[in-house]
Design a protein around this motif. Structure first.
Motif, PDB file in Angstrom:
ATOM      1  N   ILE A  96       0.983  -1.301  -0.102  1.00 34.04           N
ATOM      2  CA  ILE A  96      -0.038   0.144   0.009  1.00 34.04           C
ATOM      3  C   ILE A  96       0.900   1.181   0.002  1.00 34.04           C
ATOM      4  N   THR A  97       0.100   2.374  -0.568  1.00 28.61           N
ATOM      5  CA  THR A  97       1.215   3.620  -0.635  1.00 28.61           C
ATOM      6  C   THR A  97       0.309   4.777   0.056  1.00 28.61           C
ATOM      7  N   ARG A  98       0.870   5.371   0.975  1.00 23.21           N
ATOM      8  CA  ARG A  98      -0.071   6.300   1.505  1.00 23.21           C
ATOM      9  C   ARG A  98       0.750   7.822   1.402  1.00 23.21           C
ATOM     10  N   ARG A 101       2.206  11.080   3.102  1.00 23.31           N
ATOM     11  CA  ARG A 101       2.546  11.489   4.225  1.00 23.31           C
ATOM     12  C   ARG A 101       3.505  13.058   4.137  1.00 23.31           C
ATOM     13  N   LYS A 112       5.576   3.743   0.685  1.00 22.11           N
ATOM     14  CA  LYS A 112       5.004   2.468   0.416  1.00 22.11           C
ATOM     15  C   LYS A 112       5.445   1.415   1.410  1.00 22.11           C
TER      16      LYS A 112
END
Ligand code: SF4
Length: 280
Positions: free
Chosen positions: A4-6, A8, A22
């Motif tokens: 998953i990639t978030r 920030r 990631k």
């Protein structure tokens, strides 16, 4: 389970660059930390420090739970017990010694941490105490100047790097610090853009810094003579009738006193002390 990639924010300096982190949900490991091209300020830029986030998170010495000292070791306790013990201890000291007995140390980052920004006024309101921080060392003269000039220590003007056509830098090295307090990440791109639109970059610094190396003009002044050079510059502004406060005249005080103060600091006089020629 797919990675998953978030999005920030990098918490390491005021630039607060946008990150794309990631991670592998199965292992909890961070796979990569890259610049977020959609972040409006940093536009994909990150400096090397951003990669330190992984080490910060995975540091085996990182404290993630409350610990109680018992002799030479520590035992884990619940948050409820930790907060109760902290409140009891702080109240005991305040009852005994008053405010002078309490102190808060605030590490860096503070100014660009939402938790600190929102929580610190509440903490100080509930428990007035002496506070020292990393800013006590490197920023309090700046805060004092803002307090005296603008009435509030938090009013810190920053240059509009995107639109200026003359950028004079005293003793800062944004090619390395990445703009930090200016909140303007990716200084190499911004300074390149300044020069491409015909702007001029002048750096005043005893050391030929990385920023001085790309400047249109570099002035190597003697260490500690910054104030004298500034007095000489203000003297010249008055002497050449370049002081035009315009609409600011209505809210400015002390302009005449300033003119009197700098009267003896002609550039020719300060040149010997600063090492900067009068014509520069
Ligand atoms: S300039 Fe570097 S340290 Fe500062 S916010 Fe951006 S990536 Fe983080």
């Amino acid at each position: 389970m797919p990675e998953i990639t978030r999005p920030r924010l990098c918490p390491f300096c005021e630039s607060s660059c946008g990150l794309l982190v990631k991670a592998d949900p199965a292992s909890g490991e961070i796979v990569s930390i890259k610049g977020d091209p959609d972040h409006p300020a940093s536009r994909g830029f990150v400096c090397a420090k951003s990669q330190g986030l992984r080490g910060l998170r995975d540091d085996p010495d990182r404290i993630t739970k409350p610990l109680l000292r018992q002799g030479d070791s520590f035992v884990e306790i619940s948050w409820d017990e930790a907060l109760t013990r902290a409140a009891e201890g702080l109240n005991r000291i305040r009852d005994r010694d008053g405010i002078a007995g309490l102190g808060i140390y605030l590490g860096n980052p503070g100014a660009h941490n939402a938790g600190v920004m929102l929580g610190m006024p509440a903490l100080l309101g509930a428990m007035p105490a002496l506070m020292v921080s990393a800013a006590s060392i490197d920023s309090f003269p700046r805060f004092l100047a803002s307090l005296m000039m603008y009435g509030n220590q938090a009013r810190i003007p920053v240059p509009d790097v995107e639109h200026t056509d003359f950028f004079l830098i005293f003793g800062a090295n944004p090619m390395v610090s990445n703009g930090s307090m200016m909140g303007a990440p990716d200084m190499p791109r911004r300074l390149k853009a300044l020069r491409e639109r015909g702007g001029k970059l002048v750096v005043v610094d005893p050391r030929r810094t990385e920023t001085a190396a790309i400047a249109d003009q570099y002035l190597a002044l003697r260490p500690g003579s910054d104030a004298l050079l500034l007095l000489g510059i203000i003297h010249t502004l008055f002497a050449e009738q370049l002081v035009k406060p315009g609409r600011l005249a209505a809210i400015s005080r002390g302009v005449e006193q300033l003119q009197t103060l700098v009267a003896d600091y002609a550039p020719e006089r300060v040149a010997d002390l600063t090492g900067v020629e009068a014509n520069d």
